[in-house]
Write a protein that holds these residues in place. Sequence first.
Motif, short mmCIF file in Angstrom:
data_model
loop_
_atom_site.label_atom_id
_atom_site.label_comp_id
_atom_site.label_asym_id
_atom_site.label_seq_id
_atom_site.Cartn_x
_atom_site.Cartn_y
_atom_site.Cartn_z
N ARG A 184 0.82 -1.22 0.00
CA ARG A 184 0.00 0.00 0.00
C ARG A 184 0.85 1.26 0.00
NH1 ARG A 184 -4.23 1.26 4.09
NH2 ARG A 184 -4.71 2.77 2.46
N PHE A 185 2.14 1.14 0.36
CA PHE A 185 2.98 2.32 0.41
C PHE A 185 3.32 2.79 -1.00
CE2 PHE A 185 4.37 0.34 4.59
CZ PHE A 185 3.64 1.23 5.36
N ALA A 186 2.57 3.78 -1.48
CA ALA A 186 2.78 4.32 -2.82
C ALA A 186 4.02 5.20 -2.87
CB ALA A 186 1.56 5.10 -3.27
N ALA A 187 4.40 5.75 -1.73
CA ALA A 187 5.61 6.57 -1.63
C ALA A 187 6.39 6.07 -0.42
CB ALA A 187 5.23 8.04 -1.44
N MET A 188 7.66 5.83 -0.64
CA MET A 188 8.43 5.20 0.43
C MET A 188 9.84 5.77 0.47
SD MET A 188 8.53 1.16 1.28
CE MET A 188 8.90 0.72 -0.41
N GLU A 189 10.35 5.94 1.68
CA GLU A 189 11.74 6.32 1.88
C GLU A 189 12.32 5.41 2.95
OE1 GLU A 189 15.12 8.02 0.83
OE2 GLU A 189 13.22 8.78 0.01
N LEU A 190 13.18 4.48 2.51
CA LEU A 190 13.90 3.62 3.43
C LEU A 190 15.32 4.15 3.53
CD1 LEU A 190 12.70 0.07 2.28
CD2 LEU A 190 11.68 1.60 3.97
N TYR A 191 15.73 4.49 4.71
CA TYR A 191 17.03 5.12 4.93
C TYR A 191 18.13 4.37 4.18
CZ TYR A 191 20.26 8.12 7.52
OH TYR A 191 21.19 9.06 7.87
N SER A 192 19.05 5.11 3.58
CA SER A 192 19.99 4.51 2.64
C SER A 192 21.40 5.03 2.81
CB SER A 192 19.51 4.77 1.21
OG SER A 192 19.31 6.16 1.00
N GLY B 146 2.05 6.65 2.58
CA GLY B 146 3.50 6.76 2.46
C GLY B 146 4.21 6.30 3.71
N LEU B 147 5.46 5.85 3.55
CA LEU B 147 6.29 5.40 4.67
C LEU B 147 7.59 6.19 4.69
CD1 LEU B 147 6.99 3.37 6.97
CD2 LEU B 147 7.98 1.89 5.19
N LEU B 148 7.89 6.77 5.84
CA LEU B 148 9.11 7.53 6.04
C LEU B 148 9.91 6.85 7.16
CD1 LEU B 148 10.47 10.32 5.19
CD2 LEU B 148 9.37 11.26 7.23
N TYR B 149 11.02 6.20 6.80
CA TYR B 149 11.79 5.43 7.78
C TYR B 149 13.23 5.92 7.86
CZ TYR B 149 14.91 1.75 9.40
OH TYR B 149 15.92 1.07 10.04
N GLY B 150 13.65 6.32 9.06
CA GLY B 150 15.01 6.81 9.27
C GLY B 150 15.75 5.99 10.30
N GLN B 151 17.07 6.10 10.23
CA GLN B 151 17.93 5.33 11.12
C GLN B 151 19.10 6.19 11.58
OE1 GLN B 151 21.02 1.85 10.30
NE2 GLN B 151 18.94 1.20 9.84
N GLY B 152 19.61 5.92 12.80
CA GLY B 152 20.71 6.68 13.33
C GLY B 152 21.80 5.82 13.94
N GLU B 153 23.00 6.38 13.97
CA GLU B 153 24.20 5.75 14.52
C GLU B 153 24.54 4.47 13.75
OE1 GLU B 153 24.07 5.65 18.83
OE2 GLU B 153 23.74 7.81 18.93
N PHE B 154 24.79 3.35 14.44
CA PHE B 154 25.24 2.12 13.79
C PHE B 154 24.12 1.08 13.77
CE2 PHE B 154 29.73 3.02 15.68
CZ PHE B 154 29.95 4.00 14.73
N VAL B 155 23.10 1.29 12.89
CA VAL B 155 21.91 0.45 12.88
C VAL B 155 21.28 0.49 14.29
CG1 VAL B 155 20.94 -1.73 12.04
CG2 VAL B 155 23.23 -1.06 11.33
#
Length: 505
Positions: free
Chosen positions: A310-318, A375-384
């Motif tokens: 269902r996520f038509a717009a997605m940002e997976l941290y990269s 939409g899904l907005l996913y962020g990550q910090g430091e070392f996983v």
Amino acid sequence: MSLPPDRIPVIVGVGEIVDRTRNPAEGREPLALMVEALRAAQDDASAALLAQLDSLDVICEYSWPYIDAPGLVARELGVSPRHSRYGDVGGESPVRYLHEAALRIQRGEATVAAVVGAEAQYTVAGAIRANLNLSWEQRDKKAVILTGREFSAPVAVDHGVCIPTNVYPLYENASSAHWGQTQREALQESGETWAALSRAAAKNPASWLQEPYTPEAITTPGEKNRLIAWPYTKHMVANPLVNQGGAVLLTSIANARALGIPESRWVRVLGGAAANEPRDYLERDQFWQSHAQNAVLERCVEIAGGDATRFAAMELYSCFPCVPKMARRTLKLPASAPLSVTGGLSFFGAPLNDYMTHAACAIVRTLRESPGSVGLLYGQGEFVTKHHALVMAPGAGDATAQATLPEEYKVQAQADARRGPVPAFVFDYAGPAQIETFTVIYQRDGKPEYGCVIARTPEGERLMARVPASDTATLAVLTDLDSQPVGKSGTVSRLDSKRLRWEAA
């Protein structure tokens, strides 16, 4: 519980600035980029939002840390927000601040909230090379910028695996082995994933690089694409040498209507989740997945109705390929699924902690063009380590039945419940040991500087050991594309007073 319109939060304005000035004497400082981005977000909403600004979150600034960044932004805008915060280090922090800003509006503690950040590392680096003093707002010379050494175990520091470019390959190599891939197969997947990011960046006017790359150009080492840490080349890691600023403005549905902001500009926050891994990566049970990442993404799929398609717009941290590759598998999406509407940190650019602010801008623009989408907005910090995600949708939806955003959004208990026993760590050992994961660190001339192996003893204990550059035979085993080194046996001995050595059998 339904909410009154003056408590339902919506994103109504997004703004981005990219300064490609080559001459460092003419580059704009981060403060100017932040203020311009905020004004661009106000223009995007076509309403005088900044005059009502009473909540301001400024993302942790790296290239030119100010003594009081929120105070300077407020001064330039001529406002005095009730809530004013300067962020901490973490690539997930913009997502967290957007989530918290939405909750602040829901509680009636804010009418208009802003999340903003900017970096000018390209100009700062150029000024250093040119021995140029920048006449910018006073810099905080006492600011402590965390690099990774501060939250790594001493043994990791001693072995030289305590910065992001050296740590993330540990997850890359462990996960590809778990998925049954040879190193060549894993590299091919990374190249195809990153090529798709470069194509997204090429379509984004705010990107630093706007040239699509082939998978081969991304994964093949060369003069302009040197190896950084096995198996990552320069094109596969985040690019912080950018000048970029981004801003997001939120308000309530009632205030948006009062200001005449059309519903077609609104994007709702439907919910989100957050969880962390142990900060010391050697205190984790394994390196092929993140329990915190899994728990966060699975909760977001639940919010979206149980189906990630269902996520038509997605940002997976990269920041590095292992992150979206792991996330895609958790979401049960095919390899062909578009994982970024922004362009990724290698190609769009990596304004340090602020990338996800730009990602939020891209998500908002995409959702506005897709009524009824999610939409899904996913962020990550430091070392996983730190994980935060939001589920978003365009328009007002059924405002009369808008559910309250949960005040408690952490899924830490779910992540912790999945964690297995952490192997006991040994500092003094001699004998056989199997590779749990590894990497090889390279010099700027492309020659290996050293390798590092995390290994298990026959009793299951964990250790860390170096592979000297002189041990070409062991390095050849670690970098054999048509094999999988994880699980291979070798011998551990003492290298020096602080470090062990691992040699391939």
